[in-house]
Scaffold this active site. Sequence first.
Site, short mmCIF file in Angstrom:
data_model
loop_
_atom_site.label_atom_id
_atom_site.label_comp_id
_atom_site.label_asym_id
_atom_site.label_seq_id
_atom_site.Cartn_x
_atom_site.Cartn_y
_atom_site.Cartn_z
N ARG A 171 5.82 -3.40 15.41
CA ARG A 171 5.68 -2.13 14.69
C ARG A 171 5.72 -0.99 15.71
O ARG A 171 4.69 -0.52 16.16
CB ARG A 171 4.41 -2.14 13.84
CG ARG A 171 4.50 -3.21 12.78
CD ARG A 171 3.30 -3.29 11.90
NE ARG A 171 3.32 -2.29 10.84
CZ ARG A 171 2.51 -2.32 9.80
NH1 ARG A 171 1.63 -3.29 9.67
NH2 ARG A 171 2.56 -1.37 8.89
N CYS B 57 2.39 -7.27 15.21
CA CYS B 57 1.43 -7.87 14.29
C CYS B 57 2.15 -8.90 13.46
O CYS B 57 3.32 -9.17 13.69
CB CYS B 57 0.77 -6.82 13.42
SG CYS B 57 1.88 -6.16 12.19
N ASP C 27 6.12 -4.21 0.46
CA ASP C 27 4.78 -4.74 0.22
C ASP C 27 4.69 -5.60 -1.05
O ASP C 27 3.65 -6.21 -1.31
CB ASP C 27 3.75 -3.60 0.13
CG ASP C 27 3.44 -3.03 1.49
OD1 ASP C 27 3.90 -3.57 2.51
OD2 ASP C 27 2.72 -2.00 1.56
N LYS D 46 -4.98 1.63 -1.36
CA LYS D 46 -5.38 1.48 0.04
C LYS D 46 -4.52 2.35 0.95
O LYS D 46 -5.02 3.02 1.85
CB LYS D 46 -5.24 0.01 0.46
CG LYS D 46 -5.31 -0.24 1.95
CD LYS D 46 -5.08 -1.69 2.30
CE LYS D 46 -3.65 -2.04 2.58
NZ LYS D 46 -3.08 -1.50 3.83
N ASN D 47 -3.20 2.33 0.72
CA ASN D 47 -2.31 3.06 1.62
C ASN D 47 -2.37 4.57 1.43
O ASN D 47 -1.77 5.31 2.20
CB ASN D 47 -0.86 2.55 1.47
CG ASN D 47 -0.69 1.19 2.13
OD1 ASN D 47 -1.62 0.69 2.76
ND2 ASN D 47 0.47 0.61 1.97
#
Length: 427
Positions: A123, A118, A306, A22-23
């Site tokens: 961020r 978030c 993560d 995804k990243n």
Amino acid sequence: MERYLVQGGLPLSGTVQIGGAKNSILPVLAAALLNDSSEEIRLRKVPALGDVRAMISILTCLGAQVGREGEDLLLQTAAVDCDQVPDLLMREMRSSIFLMGPLLGRLGRVRISYPGGCAIGLRPINLHLEGLQKLGAVIEEKNGSIEARGRLRGSKITLAYPSVGATENLMMASVCARGSTVIANAACEPEITDLQNFLNTLGARISGAGGPEITIRGVRGLHGGSYRVFPDRIVAGTFLLAAVITGGCITVEGIVPEHLTALSGLLEQAGAAVEIGAAAITVSAKRPLRALQRVRTGPYPGFPTDLQPQLLAALTLARGSSTVIEHVFKGRFHHVPELRRMGAKIDLSGHRAIIRGVDRLSGAEVKATDLRAGAALTLAALAAEGPSRITGISHIERGYERLPETLSLLGARILRERGAPEEVLSR
Ligand code: UD1
């Protein structure tokens, strides 16, 4: 409201094929905007994730045509001429900050709404903006939006912190700038190398990604091409931790094992058996694990933030006391109160968690507040005794494709349920 119902307590075993990261896909999709030719871009084997769908909506809004052909995405970006990312879409996916670089590089102007905090903490985007200014952009912040304009010129940018997103944003911004750009103290994550390889496939001239200094020599424009991103190291790590927390044996295939060196080292330290192949890792674990004295998240090749929530979940069942220090996103402990509901013993002090291993977790009603916290709760529920109900699963599905189905194939009892809650979980 959708939720996962999990009946925990079974060891998981089997093999999982890992899809595209995804990243990597998100910045690659943004970078596709730099292709101003009429040639098509084919991205091969792109998983159907919530975040990928959100990014496609943004690209479509900006004038791109995006189609699917089986697992591939086809992109036509010749007609892109809109410089404004809609506020609603920007809010849906925070990573949309890195649309700034490619839009500015291509159109000479961009306007986005300011991304606020978030679930995993504040961020800030100062590094993105300072870097763009170094490239010659004039930036104005007003009424919650940021406008940048200017024809970009190559420059030397030294990042105060090796931010992944800022490195990506600045790489994309400088691809078509006049002259050469050097990004020093760049992030070294595999996703940066992936972005470099993708952009070079389209005709960019970038070297050095994967190391701390990246050089980008400006080109006139990019063309089409075909590309497949790296496998998702975080999804792979999550499945390996599913083996650990349930006392099972799982092989992840189609991966780059060196992307997971930090995790596999820790798992061995904790007493799991780790077997590393050419493109696969197998982890088998007998519970209880040994506690880990000190785990500290950090930029690659450090232990990835993560995977912190998922590892922390596994350590709740280890023998002894473990310490996890979150150094990347300091507020990233929203999974802790939920894990406590399942019987975990965790003390928090600032960005440090001390986990005292318990013999068992018990199933509970818990809520996922962000993607990786949700993955951690799913793992804990798989190991817990009795049924669990996990809400907030749209966060999980931003980054995990068909998670219940894959876990079921490994022997888990997990259902995705929508509508009114069922009283009994059965299968
Ligand atoms: C990316 C990943 C995310 C991962 C993170 C760290 C994507 C889409 N997301 O996020 O999953 O957890 O890398 O590996 O790839 N910072 C600043 N100023 C800035 C930018 C960042 O202070 O301008 C700080 C952040 O607050 C944070 C740290 O730098 O404390 C790391 O952030 P960064 O590497 O930028 O993460 P993201 O690119 O947002």
